[in-house]
Design an enzyme around this catalytic site. Structure first.
Site, mmCIF file in Angstrom:
data_model
loop_
_atom_site.group_PDB
_atom_site.id
_atom_site.type_symbol
_atom_site.label_atom_id
_atom_site.label_comp_id
_atom_site.label_asym_id
_atom_site.label_seq_id
_atom_site.Cartn_x
_atom_site.Cartn_y
_atom_site.Cartn_z
ATOM 1 N N HIS A 19 -1.817 -0.968 2.745
ATOM 2 C CA HIS A 19 -0.363 -0.837 2.619
ATOM 3 C C HIS A 19 0.352 -2.142 2.984
ATOM 4 O O HIS A 19 1.523 -2.307 2.662
ATOM 5 C CB HIS A 19 0.121 0.288 3.539
ATOM 6 C CG HIS A 19 1.037 1.274 2.898
ATOM 7 N ND1 HIS A 19 1.291 1.364 1.545
ATOM 8 C CD2 HIS A 19 1.786 2.257 3.465
ATOM 9 C CE1 HIS A 19 2.149 2.347 1.316
ATOM 10 N NE2 HIS A 19 2.465 2.906 2.452
ATOM 11 N N ASN A 66 8.398 3.299 4.745
ATOM 12 C CA ASN A 66 9.259 4.319 4.156
ATOM 13 C C ASN A 66 10.746 4.044 4.326
ATOM 14 O O ASN A 66 11.565 4.716 3.699
ATOM 15 C CB ASN A 66 8.917 5.698 4.726
ATOM 16 C CG ASN A 66 7.518 6.135 4.357
ATOM 17 O OD1 ASN A 66 6.817 5.480 3.592
ATOM 18 N ND2 ASN A 66 7.101 7.259 4.904
ATOM 19 N N ASP A 91 1.934 -2.917 -2.516
ATOM 20 C CA ASP A 91 0.649 -2.330 -2.915
ATOM 21 C C ASP A 91 0.854 -1.289 -4.006
ATOM 22 O O ASP A 91 1.870 -0.607 -4.056
ATOM 23 C CB ASP A 91 -0.018 -1.687 -1.697
ATOM 24 C CG ASP A 91 0.810 -0.573 -1.090
ATOM 25 O OD1 ASP A 91 0.408 0.595 -1.225
ATOM 26 O OD2 ASP A 91 1.856 -0.854 -0.475
ATOM 27 N N ASN A 112 6.754 5.107 -1.515
ATOM 28 C CA ASN A 112 7.898 5.378 -0.647
ATOM 29 C C ASN A 112 8.712 4.141 -0.267
ATOM 30 O O ASN A 112 9.920 4.240 -0.061
ATOM 31 C CB ASN A 112 7.452 6.124 0.610
ATOM 32 C CG ASN A 112 7.052 7.553 0.304
ATOM 33 O OD1 ASN A 112 7.576 8.170 -0.628
ATOM 34 N ND2 ASN A 112 6.111 8.082 1.064
#
Length: 186
Positions: A19, A66, A91, A112
């Site tokens: 991530h 997020n 990513d 997100n």
């Protein structure tokens, strides 16, 4: 001025995870152009410098993935920045590890961090470099996968993706993004 945003999560426990490949690309750009990304502004770590004659700002939101849009929006409001001058690095599970895909608009695709950016910027139109991390094996939880580090066997392809991303960003600084897409999506 161009605003280069890498998406990721703050903290050493996330530093080498899938991530955080966006953070890794920002770090590589900083290294290539001797830019220090350590000033804390608008819920992000930032560094300003030049690539050739183009002034750039490297941004790593510290709001967790997020909520990335909060930091980017705050920064863009403070500096009266135009989303057209933004390039977001992140990513993408639908792109094979080692590959990159460039886009200038579209939905979040379930990501997100991008969903947060779209929400806070009020537009789906901004330049993006999707960095491939491939999909997890069937049965593996997506959250566990994206928060896991890359395997040693994946290191060469990881480095390849980071270098391609940096090359694409550098090219985009002096060329229209559609021309950059044509060159790097091929």
């Amino acid at each position: 001025m161009k605003w280069i945003v890498g998406l990721g999560n703050p903290g050493m426990q996330y530093a080498s995870t899938r991530h955080n490949i966006g953070f890794m690309a920002v770090d590589r750009l900083a290294e290539r152009h001797q830019i220090q990304v350590r000033d804390s502004k608008c819920k992000a770590l930032v560094g300003e410098g030049r690539v050739g004659t183009e002034k750039i700002v490297l941004i790593k939101p510290m709001t967790y993935m997020n909520l990335s849009g909060e930091a980017v929006r705050a920064y863009m409001d403070y500096y009266k920045a135009d989303p057209a001058d933004l390039i977001v690095l992140y990513d993408d599970m639908d792109t094979e590890l080692g590959k990159v895909r460039l886009r200038y608009q579209g939905s979040s695709g379930g990501h997100n961090g991008i969903k947060s950016l779209i929400q806070h910027l009020g537009t789906q139109t901004f330049n993006r470099v999707r960095m491939g991390i491939s999909r997890p094996q069937p049965g593996r939880e997506i959250v566990d996968y994206v928060l896991s580090p890359f395997a040693k066997a994946e290191r060469d392809k990881l480095e390849e993706a980071i270098d391609k991303t940096c090359d694409a960003v550098e090219f985009a600084l002096t060329h229209p993004f559609d021309q950059t897409m044509a060159k790097f999506n091929g």
